[in-house]
Design a protein around this motif. Sequence first.
Motif, PDB file in Angstrom:
ATOM      1  N   MET A   1      78.490  34.698   3.444  1.00  0.00           N
ATOM      2  CA  MET A   1      78.102  34.932   2.043  1.00  0.00           C
ATOM      3  C   MET A   1      78.585  33.778   1.176  1.00  0.00           C
ATOM      4  O   MET A   1      79.708  33.297   1.314  1.00  0.00           O
ATOM      5  N   ASN A   2      77.712  33.326   0.251  1.00  0.00           N
ATOM      6  CA  ASN A   2      78.092  32.304  -0.717  1.00  0.00           C
ATOM      7  C   ASN A   2      78.553  32.951  -2.019  1.00  0.00           C
ATOM      8  O   ASN A   2      78.294  34.131  -2.279  1.00  0.00           O
ATOM      9  N   TYR A   3      79.220  32.157  -2.839  1.00  0.00           N
ATOM     10  CA  TYR A   3      79.716  32.611  -4.136  1.00  0.00           C
ATOM     11  C   TYR A   3      79.116  31.721  -5.223  1.00  0.00           C
ATOM     12  O   TYR A   3      79.278  30.496  -5.175  1.00  0.00           O
ATOM     13  N   ALA A  32      77.191  26.253 -13.212  1.00  0.00           N
ATOM     14  CA  ALA A  32      77.558  27.030 -12.027  1.00  0.00           C
ATOM     15  C   ALA A  32      77.985  26.103 -10.897  1.00  0.00           C
ATOM     16  O   ALA A  32      77.546  24.953 -10.807  1.00  0.00           O
ATOM     17  N   VAL A  33      78.855  26.643 -10.054  1.00  0.00           N
ATOM     18  CA  VAL A  33      79.295  25.972  -8.829  1.00  0.00           C
ATOM     19  C   VAL A  33      79.045  26.930  -7.679  1.00  0.00           C
ATOM     20  O   VAL A  33      79.393  28.110  -7.766  1.00  0.00           O
ATOM     21  N   LYS A  34      78.451  26.433  -6.617  1.00  0.00           N
ATOM     22  CA  LYS A  34      78.203  27.258  -5.434  1.00  0.00           C
ATOM     23  C   LYS A  34      79.282  26.976  -4.397  1.00  0.00           C
ATOM     24  O   LYS A  34      79.504  25.828  -4.017  1.00  0.00           O
ATOM     25  N   LEU A  35      79.980  28.045  -3.980  1.00  0.00           N
ATOM     26  CA  LEU A  35      80.987  27.941  -2.933  1.00  0.00           C
ATOM     27  C   LEU A  35      80.492  28.615  -1.660  1.00  0.00           C
ATOM     28  O   LEU A  35      79.816  29.634  -1.708  1.00  0.00           O
ATOM     29  N   PHE A  96      77.677  36.853  -7.499  1.00  0.00           N
ATOM     30  CA  PHE A  96      78.009  36.180  -8.750  1.00  0.00           C
ATOM     31  C   PHE A  96      79.506  36.329  -8.996  1.00  0.00           C
ATOM     32  O   PHE A  96      80.106  37.384  -8.714  1.00  0.00           O
ATOM     33  N   CYS A  97      80.113  35.278  -9.540  1.00  0.00           N
ATOM     34  CA  CYS A  97      81.537  35.274  -9.850  1.00  0.00           C
ATOM     35  C   CYS A  97      81.708  34.679 -11.248  1.00  0.00           C
ATOM     36  O   CYS A  97      81.123  33.630 -11.548  1.00  0.00           O
ATOM     37  N   THR A 171      86.962  27.822 -12.709  1.00  0.00           N
ATOM     38  CA  THR A 171      86.921  29.169 -12.137  1.00  0.00           C
ATOM     39  C   THR A 171      86.712  29.089 -10.624  1.00  0.00           C
ATOM     40  O   THR A 171      87.340  29.838  -9.864  1.00  0.00           O
ATOM     41  N   ALA A 172      85.859  28.163 -10.189  1.00  0.00           N
ATOM     42  CA  ALA A 172      85.629  27.972  -8.751  1.00  0.00           C
ATOM     43  C   ALA A 172      86.904  27.500  -8.062  1.00  0.00           C
ATOM     44  O   ALA A 172      87.202  27.912  -6.927  1.00  0.00           O
ATOM     45  N   GLY A 173      87.679  26.648  -8.734  1.00  0.00           N
ATOM     46  CA  GLY A 173      88.938  26.181  -8.155  1.00  0.00           C
ATOM     47  C   GLY A 173      89.917  27.324  -7.948  1.00  0.00           C
ATOM     48  O   GLY A 173      90.605  27.404  -6.917  1.00  0.00           O
TER      49      GLY A 173
END
Length: 322
Positions: A1-3, A32-35, A96-97, A171-173
């Motif tokens: 799953m991606n974030y 947005a950043v995709k993790l 979504f985050c 936020t991604a960090g």
Amino acid sequence: MNYIVMDLEWNQGGSPSSQEAALPFEIIEIGAVKLGPSGERLGEFSELIRPAVYHEMNQITGRLIHLRMRELKKGKPFLETAQAFLRWCGEGEYLFCTWGSSDLTELQRNMEFYHMAPLAEGPIVFLDVQKLFSIAYEDGKSRKALEHGVDFLELEKDIPFHRALGDAHYTAGILARILKEKPDVLKNRSYDVFHPPKDRKSEIKVRFDNYVKYISKEFASKEEAFADREVASSKCYLCRRNLRKKIRWFTPNGRHYFCLAYCEAHGYLKGKIRVQKAADGNIYIVKTTKLIAREEAEALMERRKHTSELHKDRSLRKKLKS
């Protein structure tokens, strides 16, 4: 799953009279950043949006995000940008985050304003990274600013805050650190209820470590909601017994309601209901139930007594005035 770690910036009218009721907050930037599953960065999305509703920048918004209307006029229309963003998110499974709980609601509100198909027919599961940070590293209750989280984890501050991509980046960090150091806290998922459950079958019932949450279908009124057996019930989430209440539902403010029940096997349980308004004017219920210590139960009893005395005092003053 991606974030999909998303942040939005939005503008609003300068006064209540200038607000568009169907769109109180107009999105003007999506970042947005995709993790990936382990927190690896897979890509970024960043677009300014040309305003269609509010053509003057709210003074507070302008000072906070350092954007001017002349810059926004070079942006793309919301519909085009939102469609591109959803394509960028991809067709695979993702969550979504966000930092806080409001961005996903406002995205859906803006999508509805432009007659886009909804993201889902009911509540959407997402990760509130602000809440997860508190659970992972602090007391689990406080909600701190994004920069506090960055400083706490000693992340490099290499781009400005208060722009959509910048805040998504930070936020991604934080989320990547949680994935690495405290992955168990990700079970504390949140639910965006811009679209409440449509019927009894789609209602949300979820158990966390020390409480359970129930999100009801819509009702026409509070009276109808509290007449519903599922809404009004008190049940021990450990042994599943229906419990008799020590304190029936009461409210100190008309929006939050509390009750107290007792389980012979597990002790006191506190119920809390928040009455929420749906977009169509109906209401729905968010109920949490948790085990509490005797001291907290006694404090709730005192609060009930104080609330009852206040209600009696108000009733007496009304009678004297009439």
